[in-house]
Design an enzyme around this catalytic site. Structure first.
Site, PDB file in Angstrom:
ATOM      1  N   GLY A   1       0.788  -1.235   0.000  1.00 57.13           N
ATOM      2  CA  GLY A   1       0.000   0.000   0.000  1.00 57.13           C
ATOM      3  C   GLY A   1       0.814   1.274   0.000  1.00 57.13           C
ATOM      4  O   GLY A   1       0.282   2.337   0.297  1.00 57.13           O
ATOM      5  N   ALA A   2       2.113   1.203  -0.336  1.00 56.54           N
ATOM      6  CA  ALA A   2       2.945   2.411  -0.319  1.00 56.54           C
ATOM      7  C   ALA A   2       2.748   3.272  -1.567  1.00 56.54           C
ATOM      8  O   ALA A   2       3.506   4.204  -1.783  1.00 56.54           O
ATOM      9  CB  ALA A   2       4.419   2.043  -0.169  1.00 56.54           C
TER      10      ALA A   2
ATOM     11  N   ASN B   1       9.467   1.193  -1.414  1.00 53.65           N
ATOM     12  CA  ASN B   1       9.669   2.605  -1.722  1.00 53.65           C
ATOM     13  C   ASN B   1       9.101   3.537  -0.649  1.00 53.65           C
ATOM     14  O   ASN B   1       8.244   3.151   0.141  1.00 53.65           O
ATOM     15  CB  ASN B   1       8.991   2.912  -3.049  1.00 53.65           C
ATOM     16  CG  ASN B   1       7.528   2.486  -3.066  1.00 53.65           C
ATOM     17  OD1 ASN B   1       7.249   1.303  -3.204  1.00 53.65           O
ATOM     18  ND2 ASN B   1       6.620   3.413  -2.906  1.00 53.65           N
TER      19      ASN B   1
ATOM     20  N   ASP C   1      10.397   4.651  -6.793  1.00 56.21           N
ATOM     21  CA  ASP C   1       9.649   3.422  -6.529  1.00 56.21           C
ATOM     22  C   ASP C   1      10.555   2.196  -6.582  1.00 56.21           C
ATOM     23  O   ASP C   1      10.149   1.112  -6.973  1.00 56.21           O
ATOM     24  CB  ASP C   1       8.449   3.239  -7.479  1.00 56.21           C
ATOM     25  CG  ASP C   1       7.592   2.032  -7.080  1.00 56.21           C
ATOM     26  OD1 ASP C   1       7.536   1.726  -5.877  1.00 56.21           O
ATOM     27  OD2 ASP C   1       6.995   1.398  -7.970  1.00 56.21           O
TER      28      ASP C   1
ATOM     29  N   LYS D   1      14.820  -4.078  -7.017  1.00 64.39           N
ATOM     30  CA  LYS D   1      14.408  -3.449  -8.263  1.00 64.39           C
ATOM     31  C   LYS D   1      15.522  -2.624  -8.906  1.00 64.39           C
ATOM     32  O   LYS D   1      15.587  -2.502 -10.117  1.00 64.39           O
ATOM     33  CB  LYS D   1      13.228  -2.506  -7.994  1.00 64.39           C
ATOM     34  CG  LYS D   1      11.860  -3.153  -7.949  1.00 64.39           C
ATOM     35  CD  LYS D   1      10.822  -2.033  -7.840  1.00 64.39           C
ATOM     36  CE  LYS D   1       9.413  -2.544  -7.705  1.00 64.39           C
ATOM     37  NZ  LYS D   1       8.453  -1.415  -7.561  1.00 64.39           N
TER      38      LYS D   1
ATOM     39  N   TRP E   1       8.931  -9.199  -7.914  1.00 65.43           N
ATOM     40  CA  TRP E   1       8.729 -10.099  -6.780  1.00 65.43           C
ATOM     41  C   TRP E   1       8.880 -11.571  -7.136  1.00 65.43           C
ATOM     42  O   TRP E   1       8.945 -12.413  -6.244  1.00 65.43           O
ATOM     43  CB  TRP E   1       7.356  -9.855  -6.166  1.00 65.43           C
ATOM     44  CG  TRP E   1       6.266  -9.861  -7.203  1.00 65.43           C
ATOM     45  CD1 TRP E   1       5.772  -8.765  -7.852  1.00 65.43           C
ATOM     46  CD2 TRP E   1       5.582 -10.987  -7.754  1.00 65.43           C
ATOM     47  NE1 TRP E   1       4.821  -9.142  -8.768  1.00 65.43           N
ATOM     48  CE2 TRP E   1       4.672 -10.502  -8.724  1.00 65.43           C
ATOM     49  CE3 TRP E   1       5.634 -12.360  -7.505  1.00 65.43           C
ATOM     50  CZ2 TRP E   1       3.836 -11.345  -9.463  1.00 65.43           C
ATOM     51  CZ3 TRP E   1       4.806 -13.194  -8.243  1.00 65.43           C
ATOM     52  CH2 TRP E   1       3.914 -12.682  -9.199  1.00 65.43           C
TER      53      TRP E   1
ATOM     54  N   CYS F   1      -5.367   3.539 -13.273  1.00 62.84           N
ATOM     55  CA  CYS F   1      -6.123   2.615 -14.132  1.00 62.84           C
ATOM     56  C   CYS F   1      -5.167   1.637 -14.820  1.00 62.84           C
ATOM     57  O   CYS F   1      -5.480   0.467 -15.026  1.00 62.84           O
ATOM     58  CB  CYS F   1      -6.916   3.388 -15.186  1.00 62.84           C
ATOM     59  SG  CYS F   1      -7.948   4.712 -14.524  1.00 62.84           S
TER      60      CYS F   1
ATOM     61  N   CYS G   1      -3.950  -2.118 -13.622  1.00 63.57           N
ATOM     62  CA  CYS G   1      -4.621  -3.359 -14.017  1.00 63.57           C
ATOM     63  C   CYS G   1      -4.881  -3.407 -15.522  1.00 63.57           C
ATOM     64  O   CYS G   1      -4.739  -4.450 -16.140  1.00 63.57           O
ATOM     65  CB  CYS G   1      -5.951  -3.513 -13.277  1.00 63.57           C
ATOM     66  SG  CYS G   1      -5.781  -3.543 -11.483  1.00 63.57           S
ATOM     67  N   HIS G   2      -5.299  -2.271 -16.080  1.00 64.08           N
ATOM     68  CA  HIS G   2      -5.741  -2.277 -17.481  1.00 64.08           C
ATOM     69  C   HIS G   2      -4.623  -1.951 -18.457  1.00 64.08           C
ATOM     70  O   HIS G   2      -4.854  -1.927 -19.662  1.00 64.08           O
ATOM     71  CB  HIS G   2      -6.902  -1.294 -17.662  1.00 64.08           C
ATOM     72  CG  HIS G   2      -8.119  -1.675 -16.855  1.00 64.08           C
ATOM     73  ND1 HIS G   2      -8.899  -2.763 -17.179  1.00 64.08           N
ATOM     74  CD2 HIS G   2      -8.666  -1.136 -15.739  1.00 64.08           C
ATOM     75  CE1 HIS G   2      -9.891  -2.870 -16.283  1.00 64.08           C
ATOM     76  NE2 HIS G   2      -9.760  -1.902 -15.403  1.00 64.08           N
TER      77      HIS G   2
HETATM   78 CA    CA Z   1       6.005   0.372  -4.962  1.00 63.31          CA
END
Ligand code: CA
Length: 709
Positions: free
Chosen positions: A194-195, A273, A318, A345, A406, A623, A626-627
């Site tokens: 949730g960051a 991040n 990030d 990353k 991940w 958006c 996911c999309h």
């Molecule tokens: Ca992140």
């Protein structure tokens, strides 16, 4: 077993191999209870098999000579659409899987018979499809897992009946669980994600595995100093922040990687991040911002801070240190060192002395432009000019998706190599036009909490998005072999004492390579892109390999790169696949490839200004998560360019503003006005129109997407 050229350098291999009874010999503290007994690789009771998180199987029945005989033993079709990306477990001939909406199932490993299914009924399904949960934990006849909505749960491994459930998040907050819990002794620990979304302060929480009683919690970033600090570590960390960071949450979420060290009875947690992404906003006078993008060692019994190593001081990209952390004992300069290894990353491969947290190595395993090198004495990266986009727009390698996300890397103590699934992909960074001083945390948690412009469609170099399997020598600090793959996204890795590395690919192939040389030895066509991670185990005299096949997961945002594979969200076959030597099953012939019928709204009229506004909102409201960037879906959610809902403003608003499809995982963007959703519609319609033009082979020069600014 064959000898390897690197073998001499490995003076002591990992615990499970070194001590026939697994962790028993090394447990000063909380070691018992993780395995019933170690067994030379018979079971796979944790995501990385044992606590080292090596994703290594000591089994050799399937080896470089026999792997050609590996065949499908059975398969099980998942109800769709159910995200299938996690690492299964296997204990005593039973496979356990987690799929979308945190649904857990048990199967007979030898026959594929479904034994039970437990559905935690995740009501809050926001983005549950895209994030899912990445794995499970096993503890003394129980399966422990975190539901996306924040509940840590224990079910009976034999019956699938719920034993306990504990909410680990605060009511109404925008954290969510996406990682697997880890068991240590009779305790279990879980973090959260949730960051990006809302003002979140990361933490991990330890519970008693038998009953779910909370034992301790460690926050990863300091809160409001006026309220006092929880411990000395937070007071220390607060000295590395400036301004009023607590108003922005701070980030540092532990959304995946946690490793328990039975030798030292401590936990290593990997943090994400900073939040928001832009360092200038959350800490305007600078500062390292501890403990974001860090590996932190904690006392397993008390949760007290021991040491930390920060991979990105003052993260502004990030980047995360949430990638899996592998323990081993390596001969460094002729001396055995207990090390912790991570490929975060940011593109550097880190080797740390896990007793002290001292940096041993930090070397580029992929294309990196944000830093020149990492200074081994200070442990700090030497950043390149404009890495912090202080002089305006810049393209930096890697970008927010990371050189390694991940999907787990694996370590083979025989070859001495780490197998890292990588993607070579930059990000476009720029915060011009953003009022850094007036920035406020967005109310709606599904609004990207970045504080910078993300240019998604116009400036990504043509050579970006390639994927590779990299075999990295952590002692020699170099790539030993590298296999280029169909790019865009990738699966996690498994390595075995049979001199093998298994990995699923974006093009739907599951491949076995020789561990020492990277020679492809065996391929299976899974008929769907693979993001999951294989496991291997032993039942009734036979070695099996199992994997969840399916295409999706956070980070799968570049639809343009994976469209050619055709893994449509609705039609792709997600399956649990199990292989054994001389397996004779085969998959049914795939149906016709899903056609994307791009919408052609009768009332569509080009309007570049409105389309640019729509493009900006499409990015700022996440958006794309996911999309897909550019509204080109990558298989993780429906392709909006082919969605009839988009053709009608009131239908679109029912879904986007009112939340009509929340139960299917589509969040509600209540704060948007119909004028704004109209702009999003206009943007999607323009993208659909572009796709139609491209399909028909017309000139596309006038139809290039506008940059999002
Ligand atoms: Ca992140």
């Amino acid at each position: 077993m064959r000898r390897f050229k690197h073998r001499a350098r490995i003076v002591a291999i990992m615990l499970a191999v070194m001590t026939p009874l697994g962790i028993g010999a090394a447990t000063a503290g909380a070691g018992s209870g993780f395995f019933s007994a170690d067994d030379g690789g018979k079971d796979w009771p944790a995501g990385g098999r044992d606590q080292s998180d090596q994703h290594f199987s000591p089994l050799t029945q399937v080896n470089e000579d026999t792997v050609g005989r590996l065949g499908l033993a059975w398969y099980w079709d998942l109800p769709k659409p159910q995200l299938a990306i996690s690492v299964p477990l296997e204990v005593g001939g039973v496979i356990y899987t987690a799929t979308g909406y945190s649904i857990v199932r048990a199967f007979s490993a030898s026959t594929g018979k479904l034994l039970w299914e437990y559905d935690p009924v995740v009501r809050d399904r926001r983005m549950a499809q895209a994030w899912g949960i990445r794995g499970l934990a096993y503890w003394k006849g129980h399966i422990l897992f975190g539901a996306v909505d924040g509940r840590l749960m224990s079910v009976n491994a034999r019956t699938g009946k719920l034993v306990w459930s504990m909410q680990t998040l605060q009511k109404g907050d925008s954290r969510y669980i996406s990682g697997a819990p880890r068991v240590f002794g009779d305790k279990v620990i879980i973090g959260h994600g949730g960051a990006e979304f809302g003002a979140n302060r990361g933490y991990v929480t330890a519970f008693d595995a038998a009953g779910g009683r909370q034992l301790w919690r460690f926050f990863t970033v300091p809160g409001d100093p006026a309220k006092g600090f929880e411990n000395k570590a937070m007071a220390l960390a607060a000295q590395t922040w400036t301004g009023q960071w607590w108003k922005f949450g701070g980030g540092g979420t532990v959304w995946d990687a946690i490793t328990y060290d039975p030798e030292l009875d401590r936990l290593y947690i990997g943090t994400s991040n900073g939040e928001p992404w832009n360092h200038k906003i959350r800490s305007p006078q600078g500062g390292d911002n501890l403990f974001v993008t860090s590996i932190v060692a904690l006392d397993a019994n008390t949760g007290d801070y021991i040491w930390h190593y920060q991979v990105n001081p003052g993260d502004s990209w990030d980047y995360t240190a949430t990638q899996n952390m592998v323990m081993a004992t390596l001969a460094i300069d002729g001396r055995p060192r207990k090390v912790l290894m991570q490929a975060p990353k940011n593109g550097f491969f880190y080797v740390l002395d896990r007793e002290t947290g001292k940096l041993i190595g930090a070397d580029k395993y992929d294309k990196v432009t944000w830093a020149d090198h990492v200074d081994l004495d200070s442990g700090r990266p030497v950043e390149n000019p404009n890495a912090r986009y202080q002089d305006g727009h810049t393209v930096i390698w890697p970008g927010p998706v990371g050189a390694h996300s991940w999907q787990p890397m694996a370590f083979n103590p025989n070859s001495g190599l780490v197998y890292i699934p990588t993607m070579t992909m930059p990000g476009s960074y720029d915060d011009r036009g953003i009022d850094l001083k007036a920035y406020r945390a967005p109310q709606n948690p599904f609004t990207l909490h970045g504080g910078l412009n993300i240019d998604t469609t116009s400036e990504i170099p043509a050579d970006a998005g390639t994927s590779s399997l990299v075999a990295w020598d952590p002692v020699g600090k170099k790539t030993v072999w590298r296999v280029e793959q169909p790019g865009g996204w990738y699966g996690g890795t498994l390595t075995t004492a049979g001199n093998l590395v298994f990995q699923g690919r974006a093009d739907g192939k599951l491949v076995a390579y020789s561990a020492d040389k990277g020679k492809p030895l065996w391929t299976f066509d899974a008929q769907v892109g693979i993001v999951g991670t294989p496991i291997s185990y032993w039942v009734d005299g036979r070695q099996y390999v199992s994997i969840l096949a399916g295409f999706g997961g956070s980070g799968l945002v570049f639809g343009e790169m994976v469209r050619r594979f055709g893994w449509d969200y609705r039609s792709q076959k997600r399956r649990l696949l199990t292989f054994v030597l001389d397996g004779t099953q085969s998959l049914p012939a795939p149906g016709p490839r899903a056609q994307t019928n791009f919408i052609d709204a009768l009332d569509y009229r080009p309007n570049p200004t409105l389309e640019q506004l729509g493009s900006r909102i499409f990015v700022s409201k996440s958006c794309y998560a996911c999309h897909g960037f550019g509204a080109i879906a990558a298989g993780g959610a429906p392709d909006l360019r082919a969605s009839a809902i988009v053709t009608d403003q009131s239908s679109f608003d029912r879904v986007v503003i009112k939340g009509a499809l929340e139960s299917a995982g589509m969040p509600k963007f209540y704060e948007l006005t119909p004028a704004e959703t109209g702009a999003i519609r206009q943007y999607i319609l323009s993208r659909a129109r572009l796709a139609r033009v491209q399909e028909s082979g017309e000139s596309v020069s006038s139809a290039q997407p506008a940059p999002a600014r």
